[in-house]
Enzyme design. Structure first.
Site, PDB file in Angstrom:
ATOM      1  NE  ARG A  57      48.320  53.051  33.041  1.00 31.66           N
ATOM      2  CZ  ARG A  57      48.707  51.900  32.767  1.00 31.66           C
ATOM      3  NH1 ARG A  57      50.059  51.969  32.332  1.00 31.66           N
ATOM      4  NH2 ARG A  57      48.161  50.964  32.593  1.00 31.66           N
ATOM      5  CE  LYS A 169      45.583  39.814  48.023  1.00 30.44           C
ATOM      6  NZ  LYS A 169      45.036  38.509  47.924  1.00 30.44           N
ATOM      7  CG  ASP A 198      45.359  40.187  55.366  1.00 29.02           C
ATOM      8  OD1 ASP A 198      44.197  40.168  54.778  1.00 29.02           O
ATOM      9  OD2 ASP A 198      46.036  39.532  55.566  1.00 29.02           O
ATOM     10  CG  HIS A 199      40.774  42.623  51.581  1.00 24.56           C
ATOM     11  ND1 HIS A 199      41.452  42.824  50.598  1.00 24.56           N
ATOM     12  CD2 HIS A 199      40.013  41.506  51.416  1.00 24.56           C
ATOM     13  CE1 HIS A 199      41.484  41.602  49.838  1.00 24.56           C
ATOM     14  NE2 HIS A 199      40.367  40.927  50.278  1.00 24.56           N
ATOM     15  CE  LYS A 203      37.035  37.977  52.770  1.00 22.72           C
ATOM     16  NZ  LYS A 203      35.769  38.236  51.912  1.00 22.72           N
ATOM     17  CD  GLU A 237      37.507  32.876  46.709  1.00 25.36           C
ATOM     18  OE1 GLU A 237      36.852  33.974  47.182  1.00 25.36           O
ATOM     19  OE2 GLU A 237      38.467  32.693  45.878  1.00 25.36           O
ATOM     20  CG  ASP A 256      45.808  35.438  45.491  1.00 24.38           C
ATOM     21  OD1 ASP A 256      45.599  36.776  45.616  1.00 24.38           O
ATOM     22  OD2 ASP A 256      44.440  34.754  45.400  1.00 24.38           O
ATOM     23  CG  HIS A 261      44.269  36.755  52.717  1.00 22.88           C
ATOM     24  ND1 HIS A 261      44.404  38.036  53.039  1.00 22.88           N
ATOM     25  CD2 HIS A 261      44.163  36.744  51.672  1.00 22.88           C
ATOM     26  CE1 HIS A 261      44.340  38.942  52.322  1.00 22.88           C
ATOM     27  NE2 HIS A 261      44.036  38.079  51.058  1.00 22.88           N
TER      28      HIS A 261
HETATM   29  N1  NAP Z   1      41.057  42.967  43.123  1.00 21.39           N
HETATM   30  C1  NAP Z   1      40.979  42.711  44.327  1.00 21.39           C
HETATM   31  O1  NAP Z   1      40.050  42.065  45.036  1.00 21.39           O
HETATM   32  C2  NAP Z   1      42.336  42.760  45.281  1.00 21.39           C
HETATM   33  C3  NAP Z   1      42.040  42.132  46.493  1.00 21.39           C
HETATM   34  C4  NAP Z   1      43.302  42.270  47.419  1.00 21.39           C
HETATM   35  C5  NAP Z   1      44.656  42.790  46.839  1.00 21.39           C
HETATM   36  N2  NAP Z   1      44.504  43.674  45.582  1.00 21.39           N
HETATM   37  C6  NAP Z   1      45.958  44.227  45.254  1.00 21.39           C
HETATM   38  O2  NAP Z   1      45.349  45.661  44.769  1.00 21.39           O
HETATM   39  C7  NAP Z   1      46.055  46.160  43.825  1.00 21.39           C
HETATM   40  C8  NAP Z   1      45.073  46.640  42.824  1.00 21.39           C
HETATM   41  O3  NAP Z   1      44.287  45.468  42.381  1.00 21.39           O
HETATM   42  P1  NAP Z   1      43.187  45.540  41.101  1.00 21.39           P
HETATM   43  O4  NAP Z   1      42.676  43.921  40.898  1.00 21.39           O
HETATM   44  O5  NAP Z   1      42.303  46.757  40.962  1.00 21.39           O
HETATM   45  O6  NAP Z   1      44.028  45.514  40.056  1.00 21.39           O
HETATM   46  P2  NAP Z   1      43.963  45.921  38.142  1.00 21.39           P
HETATM   47  O7  NAP Z   1      42.465  46.163  38.406  1.00 21.39           O
HETATM   48  O8  NAP Z   1      44.873  45.064  37.391  1.00 21.39           O
HETATM   49  O9  NAP Z   1      44.983  47.417  38.479  1.00 21.39           O
HETATM   50  C9  NAP Z   1      44.532  48.458  39.117  1.00 21.39           C
HETATM   51  C10 NAP Z   1      44.522  49.780  37.891  1.00 21.39           C
HETATM   52  O10 NAP Z   1      46.046  49.933  37.961  1.00 21.39           O
HETATM   53  C11 NAP Z   1      46.349  50.350  36.522  1.00 21.39           C
HETATM   54  N3  NAP Z   1      47.123  49.313  35.988  1.00 21.39           N
HETATM   55  C12 NAP Z   1      47.205  47.989  35.707  1.00 21.39           C
HETATM   56  N4  NAP Z   1      48.050  47.340  35.291  1.00 21.39           N
HETATM   57  C13 NAP Z   1      49.024  48.209  34.998  1.00 21.39           C
HETATM   58  C14 NAP Z   1      50.523  48.532  34.606  1.00 21.39           C
HETATM   59  N5  NAP Z   1      51.080  47.258  34.188  1.00 21.39           N
HETATM   60  N6  NAP Z   1      50.923  49.653  34.638  1.00 21.39           N
HETATM   61  C15 NAP Z   1      50.356  50.704  35.059  1.00 21.39           C
HETATM   62  N7  NAP Z   1      49.205  50.886  35.689  1.00 21.39           N
HETATM   63  C16 NAP Z   1      48.549  49.556  35.663  1.00 21.39           C
HETATM   64  C17 NAP Z   1      45.052  50.159  35.834  1.00 21.39           C
HETATM   65  O11 NAP Z   1      44.653  51.494  35.544  1.00 21.39           O
HETATM   66  P3  NAP Z   1      45.206  52.520  34.256  1.00 21.39           P
HETATM   67  O12 NAP Z   1      45.491  51.788  33.260  1.00 21.39           O
HETATM   68  O13 NAP Z   1      43.903  53.374  34.221  1.00 21.39           O
HETATM   69  O14 NAP Z   1      46.288  53.480  34.959  1.00 21.39           O
HETATM   70  C18 NAP Z   1      44.194  49.572  36.676  1.00 21.39           C
HETATM   71  O15 NAP Z   1      42.788  49.914  36.301  1.00 21.39           O
HETATM   72  C19 NAP Z   1      46.972  45.062  43.376  1.00 21.39           C
HETATM   73  O16 NAP Z   1      48.149  45.164  44.041  1.00 21.39           O
HETATM   74  C20 NAP Z   1      46.415  43.807  43.833  1.00 21.39           C
HETATM   75  O17 NAP Z   1      47.108  42.559  44.099  1.00 21.39           O
HETATM   76  C21 NAP Z   1      43.491  43.263  44.653  1.00 21.39           C
END
Ligand code: NAP
Length: 382
Positions: A57, A169, A198-199, A203, A237, A256, A261
């Protein structure tokens, strides 16, 4: 799918395709996904026609998106050579649009982009959709792609090509929501097109036990209850929340890390030797292990499960905030930052050998001091 003889450590370049990255403005996209794709490009493992379309968005032009990704790539993947980046950047574009709701223009724009990409290369009809968004959006995004015939059964039957999904996840919040998501997916998509990632399993340290056990004749004969007293799997961690307090408040250490994992790791340690080294057989063997895990009855939870939360600490001479003092964390939060489970695997190999799976976010790293010198934070037990 593998066409090119160009090999890199056993991997081969793939046919032209387009990866659509939903949530492209987010942490996962910038820290993990785009740098990983860049590394593949740098090694010559992507077809020259490969394209990546970011979708989120946040308002950005293509050029602004590329600038943001350049920063992320250089930070995570290493500087690399400027030529590789320039070539990679030319493959990136961006669609600023809603995922759900009344305004579904983004999906129409995506359809137009696929059309223009097609030009005989197949990049427009071979599609990978990576959902790097909050999980509540998985269902709506998949539904809109299916309704627009950009993926799903309607798309598959109309075109030569394929449309696959990569989901990170968490997959649902509990058993009921995971089932509901699976039911929705099964309604419109083929199971073979869904990749639940599951990244953590990629590892090296997670893959090591496999090599240690199966590539060494000395270990397999002693890998059982006769020689092993107990197994401890700990993911500790040296991190506080680092800005992830809002996310952690909705998840906690058990959701989490432990249920995904660490259970995966537990299954890999306890697995029977698979008859074949392919994903399906290994998956089936892991499922057998998980089915052998004894259920923890309500009366046994206190005995076999521990939850804790780190509190403020300054014993190391430096003050570190407690979880409740972290940004976006409720003052009275009961969310756990430490979780441990004692599991019993009731099969012939492991009967009587407890497996402890623990996740600890209880230490703090600081740039001035190596983690080996850091002191554990005190933990509030729950
Ligand atoms: N970060 C990690 O290391 C990691 C690891 C494993 C799994 N995950 C999973 O991967 C997914 C993404 O993780 P992330 O850490 O990148 O999340 P994030 O940064 O919070 O969200 C990714 C994008 O989604 C959009 N967003 C966030 N909250 C929203 C909401 N309430 N409604 C609509 N859009 C929203 C935002 O983009 P816009 O506002 O530009 O649309 C944001 O940049 C999640 O399911 C998370 O649990 C993350």
């Amino acid at each position: 799918m593998i066409t090119d003889a160009k090999q890199h450590r056993g991997f081969a370049a793939v046919n032209a395709c387009t990866l659509v990255l939903f949530g492209a403005s987010g942490d996962l996209a910038q820290r993990m996904v785009v740098p990983a794709i860049f590394r593949l490009a740098r090694r010559g493992l992507l077809s020259p026609e490969f394209r990546l379309i970011g979708y989120a968005r946040s308002k950005m032009t293509d050029e602004e998106f590329r600038r943001r990704m350049r920063k992320a790539v250089l930070r995570e993947a290493g500087a690399g050579d400027e030529g590789a980046w320039t070539d990679f950047a030319a493959r990136l574009s961006y669609i600023p649009a809603e995922y759900d709701g009344y305004d579904l223009q983004g999906y129409a724009e995506l359809a137009r982009r696929f059309e223009t990409l097609d030009g005989g290369t197949g990049a427009g009809v071979r599609r990978v959709f990576y959902l790097a968004t909050p999980p509540a959006l998985f269902g709506p995004i998949m539904k809109h792609l299916n309704d627009a015939k950009l993926a799903g059964h309607a798309y598959q039957s109309a075109k030569e090509g394929w449309a696959r999904f990569i989901l990170e996840k968490p997959f649902g919040r509990d058993r009921a929501s995971a089932h509901a998501l699976n039911t929705d997916i099964a309604h419109s998509f083929d199971e073979d097109d869904i990749y639940r990632i599951d990244h953590f399993l990629g590892k090296e340290i997670v893959q090591n036990p496999f090599a240690l056990r199966f590539a060494n004749g000395i270990f397999e004969p002693v890998w059982n209850r006769n020689y092993i007293d107990h197994v401890q799997i700990t993911a500790a961690e040296t991190l506080g929340m680092e800005g992830r307090g809002g996310y952690y408040e909705t998840a906690g250490a058990m959701r989490d890390m432990v249920q995904n994992h660490l259970l995966q790791l537990c299954a890999l340690v306890a697995i029977e030797p698979p008859a074949e080294w392919n994903a399906r057989v290994v998956r089936d063997e892991k499922v057998k292990v998980l089915r052998s895990v004894r259920k923890i009855n309500p009366g046994e939870v206190k005995r076999d499960a521990v939850r804790g939360q780190y509190v403020a600490d300054s014993t190391s001479g430096e003050s570190a905030p407690g979880y409740r003092e972290e940004e976006k964390v409720a003052a009275g939060s009961l969310v756990e930052t430490y979780a441990a489970l004692k599991l019993h695997i009731d099969n012939q190999r492991w009967a009587g050998v407890p497996f402890t799976c623990a996740r600890a976010n209880v230490w703090r790293s600081t740039p001035q001091r190596s983690s080996s010198n850091s002191s554990p934070r005190r933990t509030r037990r729950g």
